[in-house]
Design an enzyme around this catalytic site. Structure first.
Site, PDB file in Angstrom:
ATOM      1  CB  CYS A   1      34.387   8.197-111.853  1.00  0.00           C
ATOM      2  SG  CYS A   1      35.172   6.639-111.465  1.00  0.00           S
TER       3      CYS A   1
ATOM      4  NE  ARG B   1      29.058  10.859-111.189  1.00  0.00           N
ATOM      5  CZ  ARG B   1      27.910  10.275-111.459  1.00  0.00           C
ATOM      6  NH1 ARG B   1      26.787  10.856-111.105  1.00  0.00           N
ATOM      7  NH2 ARG B   1      27.856   9.127-112.088  1.00  0.00           N
TER       8      ARG B   1
ATOM      9  CG  ASN C   1      30.892   7.044-114.182  1.00  0.00           C
ATOM     10  OD1 ASN C   1      31.168   6.204-113.333  1.00  0.00           O
ATOM     11  ND2 ASN C   1      29.694   7.602-114.272  1.00  0.00           N
ATOM     12  N   GLY C   2      32.448   4.013-115.195  1.00  0.00           N
ATOM     13  CA  GLY C   2      31.795   2.741-115.518  1.00  0.00           C
ATOM     14  C   GLY C   2      32.783   1.597-115.381  1.00  0.00           C
TER      15      GLY C   2
ATOM     16  CG  HIS D   1      12.697 -13.035 -80.931  1.00  0.00           C
ATOM     17  ND1 HIS D   1      12.166 -14.164 -80.355  1.00  0.00           N
ATOM     18  CD2 HIS D   1      11.668 -12.152 -81.035  1.00  0.00           C
ATOM     19  CE1 HIS D   1      10.866 -13.995 -80.153  1.00  0.00           C
ATOM     20  NE2 HIS D   1      10.537 -12.772 -80.547  1.00  0.00           N
TER      21      HIS D   1
ATOM     22  CE  LYS E   1      20.863   8.707 -94.501  1.00  0.00           C
ATOM     23  NZ  LYS E   1      19.994   8.406 -95.597  1.00  0.00           N
TER      24      LYS E   1
ATOM     25  CD1 TRP F   1      34.042   5.696-104.228  1.00  0.00           C
ATOM     26  CD2 TRP F   1      33.168   4.187-105.612  1.00  0.00           C
ATOM     27  NE1 TRP F   1      33.453   4.710-103.475  1.00  0.00           N
ATOM     28  CE2 TRP F   1      32.912   3.776-104.287  1.00  0.00           C
ATOM     29  CE3 TRP F   1      32.701   3.385-106.656  1.00  0.00           C
ATOM     30  CZ2 TRP F   1      32.231   2.612-103.980  1.00  0.00           C
ATOM     31  CZ3 TRP F   1      32.026   2.221-106.348  1.00  0.00           C
ATOM     32  CH2 TRP F   1      31.795   1.843-105.015  1.00  0.00           C
TER      33      TRP F   1
ATOM     34  CE  LYS G   1      22.879  12.190-103.320  1.00  0.00           C
ATOM     35  NZ  LYS G   1      22.209  12.068-102.009  1.00  0.00           N
TER      36      LYS G   1
ATOM     37  CD  GLU H   1      24.836   7.295 -96.006  1.00  0.00           C
ATOM     38  OE1 GLU H   1      24.959   7.295 -97.211  1.00  0.00           O
ATOM     39  OE2 GLU H   1      23.729   7.512 -95.449  1.00  0.00           O
TER      40      GLU H   1
ATOM     41  CD  GLU I   1      17.065   6.404 -94.419  1.00  0.00           C
ATOM     42  OE1 GLU I   1      17.401   5.289 -94.845  1.00  0.00           O
ATOM     43  OE2 GLU I   1      17.600   7.455 -94.821  1.00  0.00           O
TER      44      GLU I   1
HETATM   45  O1  M6R Z   1      20.109   6.828-106.121  1.00  0.00           O
HETATM   46  P1  M6R Z   1      19.474   5.726-105.320  1.00  0.00           P
HETATM   47  O2  M6R Z   1      18.328   6.172-104.512  1.00  0.00           O
HETATM   48  O3  M6R Z   1      19.106   4.547-106.176  1.00  0.00           O
HETATM   49  O4  M6R Z   1      20.611   5.239-104.336  1.00  0.00           O
HETATM   50  C1  M6R Z   1      20.447   4.097-103.540  1.00  0.00           C
HETATM   51  C2  M6R Z   1      21.460   4.062-102.413  1.00  0.00           C
HETATM   52  O5  M6R Z   1      22.752   3.972-102.923  1.00  0.00           O
HETATM   53  C3  M6R Z   1      21.347   5.299-101.521  1.00  0.00           C
HETATM   54  O6  M6R Z   1      20.053   5.449-101.029  1.00  0.00           O
HETATM   55  C4  M6R Z   1      22.321   5.197-100.315  1.00  0.00           C
HETATM   56  O7  M6R Z   1      21.923   4.172 -99.474  1.00  0.00           O
HETATM   57  C5  M6R Z   1      22.339   6.556 -99.595  1.00  0.00           C
HETATM   58  N1  M6R Z   1      23.640   7.135 -99.695  1.00  0.00           N
HETATM   59  C6  M6R Z   1      22.040   6.488 -98.144  1.00  0.00           C
HETATM   60  O8  M6R Z   1      22.028   7.766 -97.564  1.00  0.00           O
END
Ligand code: M6R
Length: 598
Positions: free
Chosen positions: A2, A27, A97-98, A494, A475, A71, A593, A478, A471
């Site tokens: 959060c 967040r 937050n936590g 396979h 992307k 969140w 994030k 996501e 990756e």
């Molecule tokens: O802050 P971090 O790099 O440790 O975060 C890791 C993942 O949560 C982060 O890379 C996530 O997969 C991204 N939102 C992808 O775009």
């Protein structure tokens, strides 16, 4: 996970709190709320994004307050579960937050003492605990006593009726103080406060803070005063805002030439003058540990390190590393995390140290939690990244991995002075190679637009481009919500070939190197199943037109470095798919994030 904000000053707190909260929305954004101290503690909260909070919010008088964007982890995303939360007497309000891990047992014990709960959250127990301890009117002491009963992770901020102060505490969740003139601030992230100040003090684990309009005091877990000089944060407010782009993600994609440049600045020149990220130890192996996009950067890093340093490298997901058996050898452990706050990766760093390994963090956020958990830090210098989808932080993580590999290779004498010069030359050319890709954004948009209705999509590559396929798939899923899978091209036969049809586009990364012939064979397998093929190919590839339906041509550079321009093209690919589908690009559903829960 959060975002929290606190304000104590002589201006009306409400608009400042809401403004700061908006900058923390990445967040978490399933509910939001604020509390302002006036005659009592006035609380207003609602389900949904911060714009929903603003609709119908009454004007609140008062110059001290706290706010929260949520969140959900414990309890559904409803207005009742939104923060701030209060005890039964309504004397205090708390944002958090936590996660309070012992909240069930605390809730039972408080209920048996007669406390009544109005939410399903773990946070509410803390509001009751503080209220119960608050009898003597010393809020900081009440918070300290309440914290003694709490296990878990937290950044708390608390206000109380009739008190012109905000009290806050931190354990494993980010918290920063912003110092103003006649006003002081608190937030989960510096970007929330940059409009108001760039003088910041990072709060450390175990510390409790008292903030009034003209004073800030910090005590440690034992109650002893802590003196810490403020840092001046070089990021401007403009850095943290969209700069005219429709989305932060697009802005951040376009910032990549500059980010790469900054990342390299002063770090490569003569061997003697270079910044060193390691001590004098030599390492016979490297283990890279990370999550999500950072994990994919680690996978690319494996190829880079093995090529340049001649040292075996393995890559592991942070949440798995922790529970794996310790290797017999003593690897250099490299933690990759843009935020530096990902709890899985922080836990992995602690585990690595427990195992006696030397640790290096590759991180973007200055002063973030992981920087205190490792032996060395390599900052990626990408600047603030607001879009949930990591872009420029990924590319600068790759730069950091090249730099680390150069250092390892130089130390082990695997990399000759001549080879090193050539690698440095290639790195210096990367901003230009990326700019060339950005100049093709319209072409990439036009191709992506044709595939906007796909439900599934495959991404294939070989060797160092296999993690780039992973990756690109991450992307794409996501932000566009198209189901994407990244595969080593040789692996489709396979199993996954069974899923291909004319409705399943395949994006193939085709490099004119030792993998080329095999890659063409794999593309033919795909075409034979009627799947449309979009190739990301070299501009000198005169054959590829015979095999692919669409081609994104990129200037040819050595394969060891081409992951950088290729991923930029595929970030644009994912972005334009999401745009065409009308998705909320900077704030995709269900993810945030920074992930500060395990
Ligand atoms: O802050 P971090 O790099 O440790 O975060 C890791 C993942 O949560 C982060 O890379 C996530 O997969 C991204 N939102 C992808 O775009």
């Amino acid at each position: 996970m959060c975002g929290i904000v606190g304000y104590a000053g002589d201006k009306k707190a409400q608009p400042i709190l809401v403004d700061c909260l908006k900058r923390l929305e990445y967040r978490g954004y399933d509910s939001a709320g604020l509390a302002v101290v006036n005659d009592g503690v006035q609380v207003y909260k609602s389900e949904g994004e911060i714009t929903a909070l603003e609709t119908g919010m009454p004007s609140m008088e008062g110059t001290v307050g706290i706010a929260h964007t949520r969140w959900a982890t414990q309890g559904k995303p409803t207005a009742e579960n939104a923060h701030p939360l209060q005890g039964c007497g309504g004397k205090v309000a708390v944002v958090h937050n936590g996660i309070i891990s012992n909240f069930m047992e605390l809730k039972e014990s408080l209920t048996s003492e007669g406390h009544e709960f109005s939410s399903e959250t773990d946070t509410e127990v803390f509001a009751h605990l503080v209220e119960a301890e608050y009898e003597d009117g010393d809020l900081l002491e009440a918070v300290r006593r309440a914290l003694k009963r709490v296990d878990g992770t937290y950044a708390f901020a608390v206000v109380a009726r009739g008190r012109d102060e905000v009290v806050a505490a931190r354990n494993e969740s980010p918290l920063v103080i912003g110092l103003g003139d006649g006003e002081n601030f608190l937030a989960s992230d510096v970007t929330a406060l940059l409009k108001y100040t760039n003088r910041m003090v990072h709060v450390m684990d175990g510390e409790v803070v008292r903030l009034t309009k003209d004073s800030v005091s910090i005590v440690n877990a034992e109650g002893a005063p802590v003196v810490r000089a403020p840092e001046r944060i070089a990021w401007s407010l403009e850095d943290a805002e969209k700069g005219g782009y429709p989305h932060f993600m697009l802005k951040e994609i376009f910032e990549q030439p500059a980010a790469i440049h900054d990342s390299l600045l002063g770090r490569i020149g003569t061997v003697e003058g270079d910044e060193s990220f390691l001590d004098d130890s030599s390492f016979s192996s490297v283990k890279i540990v990370a999550c999500g996009t950072s994990y994919n950067a680690g996978l690319v890093g494996k190829y880079i390190i093995e090529e340049l340093a001649g040292i075996p490298a393995t890559v592991q997901i942070s949440s798995e590393y922790r529970y794996s058996a310790a290797a017999r050898e003593n690897p250099l452990v490299v933690l990759v995390t843009q935020s530096g706050e990902t709890l899985d990766t922080i836990a992995a760093a602690r585990e690595a140290r427990k195992r006696g390994n030397h640790t290096v963090a590759i991180v973007n956020v200055t002063g973030s939690a992981i920087t205190r958990e490792v032996d060395h830090v390599i900052y990626t210098r990408a600047g603030p990244e607001i879009g949930v989808a990591a872009t420029k932080t990924f590319v600068t993580q790759l730069i950091a991995l090249y730099l680390l590999a150069i250092e390892l290779g130089s130390k082990s004498r695997t990399l000759t002075a001549q080879a090193r010069r050539s690698v440095v030359g290639q790195l210096r050319n990367l901003p230009r190679a990326v700019q060339d890709v950005l100049n093709q954004a319209e072409t990439i948009e036009a191709i992506a637009d044709k595939y906007r209705d796909a439900r599934d999509m495959f991404f294939i590559g070989r060797n160092i481009h296999y993690p780039i396929a992973m990756e690109a798939a991450l992307k794409t899923k996501e932000i566009s919500y198209i189901h994407g899978e990244g595969y080593p091209a040789g692996e489709l036969k396979h199993g996954p070939l069974a899923l291909l049809s004319k409705d399943t586009p395949v994006v193939a990364i085709v490099s004119r190197d030792h993998t080329y012939e095999k890659m063409i064979g794999n593309i033919s397998e795909v075409s034979a199943r009627s799947s449309p093929v979009v190739a990301v190919a070299n501009d000198d590839d005169t054959e590829i037109g015979k095999f692919a339906d669409e081609i994104i041509y990129l200037r040819r550079i050595p394969s060891l470095f081409s992951p950088v321009p290729v991923i930029v093209a595929l970030q644009l690919w994912a972005y334009y798919l999401a745009k065409a589908r009308g998705c909320p690009i900077d704030k995709p559903r269900n993810i945030a994030k920074t992930v500060t829960v395990e």
